[in-house]
Design a protein around this motif. Structure first.
Motif, short mmCIF file in Angstrom:
data_model
loop_
_atom_site.label_atom_id
_atom_site.label_comp_id
_atom_site.label_asym_id
_atom_site.label_seq_id
_atom_site.Cartn_x
_atom_site.Cartn_y
_atom_site.Cartn_z
N LYS A 72 16.87 80.81 9.57
CA LYS A 72 16.00 81.99 10.52
C LYS A 72 16.59 81.65 11.94
N LYS A 74 21.64 95.21 15.15
CA LYS A 74 22.63 94.46 14.39
C LYS A 74 23.36 93.34 14.96
N VAL A 114 23.30 90.54 10.38
CA VAL A 114 21.62 90.66 10.26
C VAL A 114 21.15 91.54 11.33
N THR A 115 19.91 91.88 10.84
CA THR A 115 19.23 92.82 11.76
C THR A 115 17.83 92.23 12.36
N LEU A 116 17.77 92.44 13.82
CA LEU A 116 16.26 91.98 14.24
C LEU A 116 15.15 92.67 13.76
N THR A 130 13.53 88.59 15.75
CA THR A 130 14.12 87.24 14.73
C THR A 130 14.81 87.97 13.41
N PHE A 131 15.69 86.88 12.80
CA PHE A 131 16.33 87.40 11.61
C PHE A 131 16.03 86.25 10.71
N THR A 185 17.96 84.89 6.62
CA THR A 185 18.89 85.02 5.44
C THR A 185 18.97 83.85 4.57
#
Length: 75
Positions: free
Chosen positions: A12, A30, A48-50, A55-56, A58
């Motif tokens: 995270k 992104k 990753v996308t906010l 936040t992101f 995966t």
């Protein structure tokens, strides 16, 4: 170690910058996430996308032969 070879790793992160003395971010922006193992080899490259709060999150699986040690993440 928190994770061992073959384990699934949860990541995270938060991306914000300061503008006019306030933290700001762009929802939906992104970024490229790179993960490097303890030997400095890149083991993952992922976009990753906010989200709503900058936040992101995966997940990825460590290879069965993944070395122990500190791993590095770069956004």
């Amino acid at each position: 170690p928190a994770y061992r070879a073959g384990h699934r790793v949860a990541v995270k992160g938060i991306v914000r910058w300061v503008q006019a003395d306030e933290y700001v971010f762009e929802k939906g922006k992104k970024f490229q996430l790179d993960v490097y193992d303890s030997r400095g080899r890149r083991i993952l490259r992922e976009d990753v996308t906010l989200g709503d709060f900058g936040t992101f999150a995966t997940r990825f699986d460590l290879a069965p032969e993944a070395p122990q040690g500190e791993y590095r993440l770069h956004v």
